[in-house]
Design a protein around this motif. Structure first.
Motif, PDB file in Angstrom:
ATOM      1  N   ALA A 389     -54.101  15.812 -20.426  1.00 62.05           N
ATOM      2  CA  ALA A 389     -53.102  15.990 -21.489  1.00 62.05           C
ATOM      3  C   ALA A 389     -53.746  15.926 -22.870  1.00 62.05           C
ATOM      4  CB  ALA A 389     -52.008  14.930 -21.371  1.00 62.05           C
ATOM      5  N   LEU A 390     -54.826  15.184 -23.003  1.00 61.72           N
ATOM      6  CA  LEU A 390     -55.520  15.145 -24.286  1.00 61.72           C
ATOM      7  C   LEU A 390     -55.980  16.546 -24.671  1.00 61.72           C
ATOM      8  CD1 LEU A 390     -57.846  12.585 -25.787  1.00 61.72           C
ATOM      9  CD2 LEU A 390     -58.793  14.870 -25.482  1.00 61.72           C
ATOM     10  N   GLU A 391     -56.525  17.285 -23.709  1.00 57.93           N
ATOM     11  CA  GLU A 391     -57.034  18.625 -24.003  1.00 57.93           C
ATOM     12  C   GLU A 391     -55.905  19.633 -24.198  1.00 57.93           C
ATOM     13  OE1 GLU A 391     -59.574  19.170 -20.672  1.00 57.93           O
ATOM     14  OE2 GLU A 391     -61.194  17.940 -21.496  1.00 57.93           O
ATOM     15  N   SER A 392     -54.859  19.567 -23.367  1.00 55.29           N
ATOM     16  CA  SER A 392     -53.754  20.522 -23.527  1.00 55.29           C
ATOM     17  C   SER A 392     -53.014  20.285 -24.841  1.00 55.29           C
ATOM     18  CB  SER A 392     -52.789  20.432 -22.341  1.00 55.29           C
ATOM     19  OG  SER A 392     -52.175  19.167 -22.264  1.00 55.29           O
ATOM     20  N   GLN A 393     -52.773  19.005 -25.178  1.00 55.82           N
ATOM     21  CA  GLN A 393     -52.115  18.697 -26.454  1.00 55.82           C
ATOM     22  C   GLN A 393     -52.971  19.150 -27.633  1.00 55.82           C
ATOM     23  OE1 GLN A 393     -49.194  16.124 -27.466  1.00 55.82           O
ATOM     24  NE2 GLN A 393     -48.472  17.601 -25.973  1.00 55.82           N
ATOM     25  N   SER A 394     -54.291  18.974 -27.498  1.00 58.52           N
ATOM     26  CA  SER A 394     -55.208  19.411 -28.547  1.00 58.52           C
ATOM     27  C   SER A 394     -55.135  20.921 -28.759  1.00 58.52           C
ATOM     28  CB  SER A 394     -56.640  19.005 -28.187  1.00 58.52           C
ATOM     29  OG  SER A 394     -57.592  19.737 -28.940  1.00 58.52           O
ATOM     30  N   LEU A 395     -55.137  21.677 -27.664  1.00 61.62           N
ATOM     31  CA  LEU A 395     -55.120  23.137 -27.756  1.00 61.62           C
ATOM     32  C   LEU A 395     -53.797  23.636 -28.335  1.00 61.62           C
ATOM     33  CD1 LEU A 395     -56.845  24.008 -24.361  1.00 61.62           C
ATOM     34  CD2 LEU A 395     -57.841  24.148 -26.655  1.00 61.62           C
ATOM     35  N   ILE A 396     -52.699  23.003 -27.948  1.00 63.05           N
ATOM     36  CA  ILE A 396     -51.392  23.383 -28.502  1.00 63.05           C
ATOM     37  C   ILE A 396     -51.347  23.081 -29.994  1.00 63.05           C
ATOM     38  CG2 ILE A 396     -48.923  22.867 -28.445  1.00 63.05           C
ATOM     39  CD1 ILE A 396     -49.299  22.238 -25.427  1.00 63.05           C
ATOM     40  N   PHE A 397     -51.815  21.885 -30.360  1.00 61.61           N
ATOM     41  CA  PHE A 397     -51.816  21.489 -31.777  1.00 61.61           C
ATOM     42  C   PHE A 397     -52.680  22.431 -32.598  1.00 61.61           C
ATOM     43  CE2 PHE A 397     -53.823  19.224 -35.297  1.00 61.61           C
ATOM     44  CZ  PHE A 397     -52.714  18.711 -35.977  1.00 61.61           C
ATOM     45  N   HIS A 398     -53.880  22.754 -32.087  1.00 62.53           N
ATOM     46  CA  HIS A 398     -54.787  23.623 -32.843  1.00 62.53           C
ATOM     47  C   HIS A 398     -54.200  25.019 -33.002  1.00 62.53           C
ATOM     48  CE1 HIS A 398     -58.699  24.541 -34.572  1.00 62.53           C
ATOM     49  NE2 HIS A 398     -58.643  25.702 -33.945  1.00 62.53           N
ATOM     50  N   TYR A 399     -53.589  25.526 -31.952  1.00 64.42           N
ATOM     51  CA  TYR A 399     -52.989  26.863 -32.027  1.00 64.42           C
ATOM     52  C   TYR A 399     -51.889  26.906 -33.080  1.00 64.42           C
ATOM     53  CZ  TYR A 399     -50.258  30.957 -30.763  1.00 64.42           C
ATOM     54  OH  TYR A 399     -49.557  32.135 -30.814  1.00 64.42           O
ATOM     55  N   LYS A 400     -51.013  25.904 -33.088  1.00 67.81           N
ATOM     56  CA  LYS A 400     -49.873  25.909 -34.010  1.00 67.81           C
ATOM     57  C   LYS A 400     -50.274  25.625 -35.451  1.00 67.81           C
ATOM     58  CE  LYS A 400     -46.329  24.733 -30.602  1.00 67.81           C
ATOM     59  NZ  LYS A 400     -45.267  23.775 -30.199  1.00 67.81           N
ATOM     60  N   ASN A 401     -51.325  24.829 -35.636  1.00 70.08           N
ATOM     61  CA  ASN A 401     -51.690  24.406 -36.984  1.00 70.08           C
ATOM     62  C   ASN A 401     -52.854  25.173 -37.600  1.00 70.08           C
ATOM     63  OD1 ASN A 401     -50.138  21.661 -37.722  1.00 70.08           O
ATOM     64  ND2 ASN A 401     -50.507  21.741 -35.525  1.00 70.08           N
ATOM     65  N   ALA A 402     -53.611  25.885 -36.776  1.00 67.68           N
ATOM     66  CA  ALA A 402     -54.744  26.648 -37.300  1.00 67.68           C
ATOM     67  C   ALA A 402     -54.609  28.132 -36.986  1.00 67.68           C
ATOM     68  CB  ALA A 402     -56.059  26.100 -36.754  1.00 67.68           C
ATOM     69  N   CYS A 403     -54.456  28.456 -35.716  1.00 70.42           N
ATOM     70  CA  CYS A 403     -54.463  29.868 -35.304  1.00 70.42           C
ATOM     71  C   CYS A 403     -53.225  30.615 -35.774  1.00 70.42           C
ATOM     72  CB  CYS A 403     -54.594  29.971 -33.789  1.00 70.42           C
ATOM     73  SG  CYS A 403     -56.064  29.145 -33.143  1.00 70.42           S
ATOM     74  N   GLU A 404     -52.047  30.033 -35.570  1.00 69.73           N
ATOM     75  CA  GLU A 404     -50.818  30.699 -36.014  1.00 69.73           C
ATOM     76  C   GLU A 404     -50.803  30.875 -37.529  1.00 69.73           C
ATOM     77  OE1 GLU A 404     -47.018  30.318 -33.100  1.00 69.73           O
ATOM     78  OE2 GLU A 404     -47.358  28.659 -34.478  1.00 69.73           O
ATOM     79  N   GLU A 405     -51.378  29.913 -38.232  1.00 68.30           N
ATOM     80  CA  GLU A 405     -51.432  29.969 -39.695  1.00 68.30           C
ATOM     81  C   GLU A 405     -52.578  30.843 -40.192  1.00 68.30           C
ATOM     82  OE1 GLU A 405     -49.211  28.518 -41.601  1.00 68.30           O
ATOM     83  OE2 GLU A 405     -48.146  27.517 -39.968  1.00 68.30           O
ATOM     84  N   LYS A 406     -53.398  31.345 -39.252  1.00 68.51           N
ATOM     85  CA  LYS A 406     -54.597  32.122 -39.602  1.00 68.51           C
ATOM     86  C   LYS A 406     -55.465  31.354 -40.606  1.00 68.51           C
ATOM     87  CE  LYS A 406     -52.665  36.656 -38.541  1.00 68.51           C
ATOM     88  NZ  LYS A 406     -51.451  36.177 -37.872  1.00 68.51           N
ATOM     89  N   ASN A 407     -55.583  30.063 -40.352  1.00 66.98           N
ATOM     90  CA  ASN A 407     -56.332  29.173 -41.227  1.00 66.98           C
ATOM     91  C   ASN A 407     -57.775  29.040 -40.721  1.00 66.98           C
ATOM     92  OD1 ASN A 407     -56.802  27.399 -43.296  1.00 66.98           O
ATOM     93  ND2 ASN A 407     -55.737  25.686 -42.358  1.00 66.98           N
ATOM     94  N   CYS A 408     -58.442  30.186 -40.598  1.00 67.51           N
ATOM     95  CA  CYS A 408     -59.756  30.238 -39.954  1.00 67.51           C
ATOM     96  C   CYS A 408     -60.845  29.519 -40.751  1.00 67.51           C
ATOM     97  CB  CYS A 408     -60.161  31.692 -39.713  1.00 67.51           C
ATOM     98  SG  CYS A 408     -58.959  32.622 -38.739  1.00 67.51           S
ATOM     99  N   LEU A 409     -60.757  29.529 -42.064  1.00 65.09           N
ATOM    100  CA  LEU A 409     -61.803  28.909 -42.874  1.00 65.09           C
ATOM    101  C   LEU A 409     -61.775  27.385 -42.783  1.00 65.09           C
ATOM    102  CD1 LEU A 409     -61.708  31.146 -46.075  1.00 65.09           C
ATOM    103  CD2 LEU A 409     -63.362  31.196 -44.204  1.00 65.09           C
ATOM    104  N   ASN A 410     -60.658  26.820 -42.357  1.00 63.43           N
ATOM    105  CA  ASN A 410     -60.564  25.375 -42.164  1.00 63.43           C
ATOM    106  C   ASN A 410     -60.555  25.005 -40.685  1.00 63.43           C
ATOM    107  OD1 ASN A 410     -60.471  24.562 -44.898  1.00 63.43           O
ATOM    108  ND2 ASN A 410     -58.343  25.217 -45.019  1.00 63.43           N
ATOM    109  N   CYS A 411     -61.035  25.909 -39.852  1.00 61.70           N
ATOM    110  CA  CYS A 411     -61.074  25.691 -38.406  1.00 61.70           C
ATOM    111  C   CYS A 411     -62.511  25.411 -37.997  1.00 61.70           C
ATOM    112  CB  CYS A 411     -60.528  26.919 -37.680  1.00 61.70           C
ATOM    113  SG  CYS A 411     -60.881  26.953 -35.911  1.00 61.70           S
ATOM    114  N   SER A 412     -62.731  24.355 -37.232  1.00 65.93           N
ATOM    115  CA  SER A 412     -64.100  23.998 -36.828  1.00 65.93           C
ATOM    116  C   SER A 412     -64.704  25.049 -35.900  1.00 65.93           C
ATOM    117  CB  SER A 412     -64.104  22.621 -36.151  1.00 65.93           C
ATOM    118  OG  SER A 412     -63.195  22.596 -35.064  1.00 65.93           O
TER     119      SER A 412
END
Length: 421
Positions: A389-412
């Motif tokens: 669940a740590l990994e699935s929650q992480s992937l969901i959070f990253h998708y919603k907060n980085a990928c959906e926002e197209k915030n690529c320059l602040n993405c590790s």
């Protein structure tokens, strides 16, 4: 221009200027555009605007033309009675009922640049799961990527909880009740269930929690379901609700949950009954959660939670189902509640009290099974599999907060991909 594109532009605030004025020439300041609602009801929820010297909070509805308000039959729909702003691309007619209710109309046609329209229309029409999908490499995922995402999520939730705690005099039990109501509402009714919970002083819940029928009656009554009883049990609930209204001076409000796009086991009737059962079974629930140290003990809190017997052969009031079975909470639903409410609130309470709190909470996430949903499946296709669940929650959070926002320059991950290129 399509309504979906207009919603996209509103959601991401893509305008050529922001000196908004309504169709009568009055200045409007958009303090918060709201939460994009993909279910039934207004397009955006919980928005905030300033018009004159007044700040209004509530839903916002968007249309291509003002006349769509009539064509979409919103006049007869109670879900649209409390909107605070009507946003349109083109204002073609006046809507008398909105004028009478003093709901301003904002025309966006002159605030949207044509080139931006065409550019973002292409982006919105794209079929990529994430912006960097064409060059994504799972090997470029940084060390401790998942742990970092979970801690970011927990900090975000902690800020939300602390705001609620300030509003409710640091009463963790009350805030837990509100947050559990939000989780029991799932995506469709989360905000509605929270509104129901927050409309009740938590001291009332504590006073009647030993009487399950009264607890159900209170939740059902505030949901507006007891106005026209259809059977003996509904008459009992209505009698109890009428008594509680007088005893505790409960105002005559009705916050109506939605049934659309829900499977019957997730109907708000069943979920509110289960929530009542949970609070009937457990006194000082938050204190119990704080003392728990492993996910098995957390799950035990929900193992005996079920809707009342009335719902064994029903999903809605007065309608008998052909299949009879007890409406218990599933292990999957229990884990969802633990992940989205129990662990974040436990973290909020412990983070300033115990230095080991982050490690303890992360370990609890690692102990739970990963969620199964579309987002996790899409990451798997890209070579990034969630084992916990740590990994699935992480992937969901990253998708919603980085990928959906197209915030690529602040993405590790984006940083590593750019550095490599």
């Amino acid at each position: 221009m399509t309504e979906k594109l207009l919603q996209y532009l509103w959601n991401f605030k893509i305008f050529s200027r922001f000196d908004f004025r309504d169709t009568e020439g009055n200045p409007i300041e958009i303090l918060y555009s709201g939460v994009w609602n993909t279910n039934a009801g207004p397009d955006f929820l919980d928005a905030r605007i300033r018009t004159g010297n007044i700040i209004l909070a509530g839903p916002v509805e968007l249309h291509i033309r003002s006349s769509d308000w009539i064509f979409h039959n919103h006049s007869r729909d109670p879900n649209y009675k409390n909107i605070i702003l009507h946003v349109v691309f083109q204002h073609d007619i006046e809507i008398d009922e909105l004028i009478a209710s003093r709901v301003p109309t904002l025309e966006l046609k002159d605030y949207i640049n044509g080139n931006i329209l065409r550019t973002y229309e292409k982006l919105a029409a794209g079929e990529r799961f994430i912006p960097c999908e064409a060059v994504f490499d799972a090997a470029k995922v940084p060390v401790c990527f998942h742990e970092g995402n979970i801690l970011k999520k927990l900090e975000q939730k902690a800020v939300e909880f602390e705001t609620s705690l300030n509003e409710h005099k640091n009463n963790f039990e009350a805030v837990l009740f509100h947050s559990l109501a939000y989780s029991f509402g799932l995506t469709v009714n989360a905000a509605v269930f929270r509104q129901i919970a927050e409309s009740i002083d938590f001291s009332i819940i504590n006073k009647i929690r030993q009487h399950r029928v009264q607890l159900e009656a209170l939740l059902f009554g505030i949901s507006g379901w007891l106005e026209d009883p259809q059977d003996e049990q509904m008459h009992i609930w209505k009698r109890e609700f009428d008594f509680l209204k007088v005893k505790f001076s409960i105002p005559g409000i009705a916050v109506r949950p939605k049934f659309s796009r829900l499977r019957p086991p997730n109907f708000p009737t069943v979920r509110l009954s289960q929530l009542a059962c949970l609070y009937h079974q457990h006194q000082n629930l938050f204190s119990k959660i704080i003392r728990i140290r492993n996910p098995e003990e957390m799950s035990d809190l929900f193992n005996k939670v079920k809707a009342s017997e009335y719902w064994d052969d029903r999903f809605n009031f007065g309608k008998i189902s052909k299949i009879r079975y007890p409406k218990t909470v599933s292990p999957e639903f229990t884990e969802l509640v633990i992940l989205n409410t129990v662990l974040p609130l436990k973290y909020t309470y412990q983070r300033y009290r115990h230095e080991e709190a982050p490690d303890e909470i992360l370990q609890l996430y690692r102990s739970l099974a990963p969620e199964k949903n579309i987002i996790v499946d899409e990451w798997k296709k890209l070579g990034l599999r969630a084992e916990t669940a740590l990994e699935s929650q992480s992937l969901i959070f990253h998708y919603k907060n980085a990928c959906e926002e197209k915030n690529c320059l602040n993405c590790s991950i984006g940083y590593n991909l750019l550095k490599e290129s």
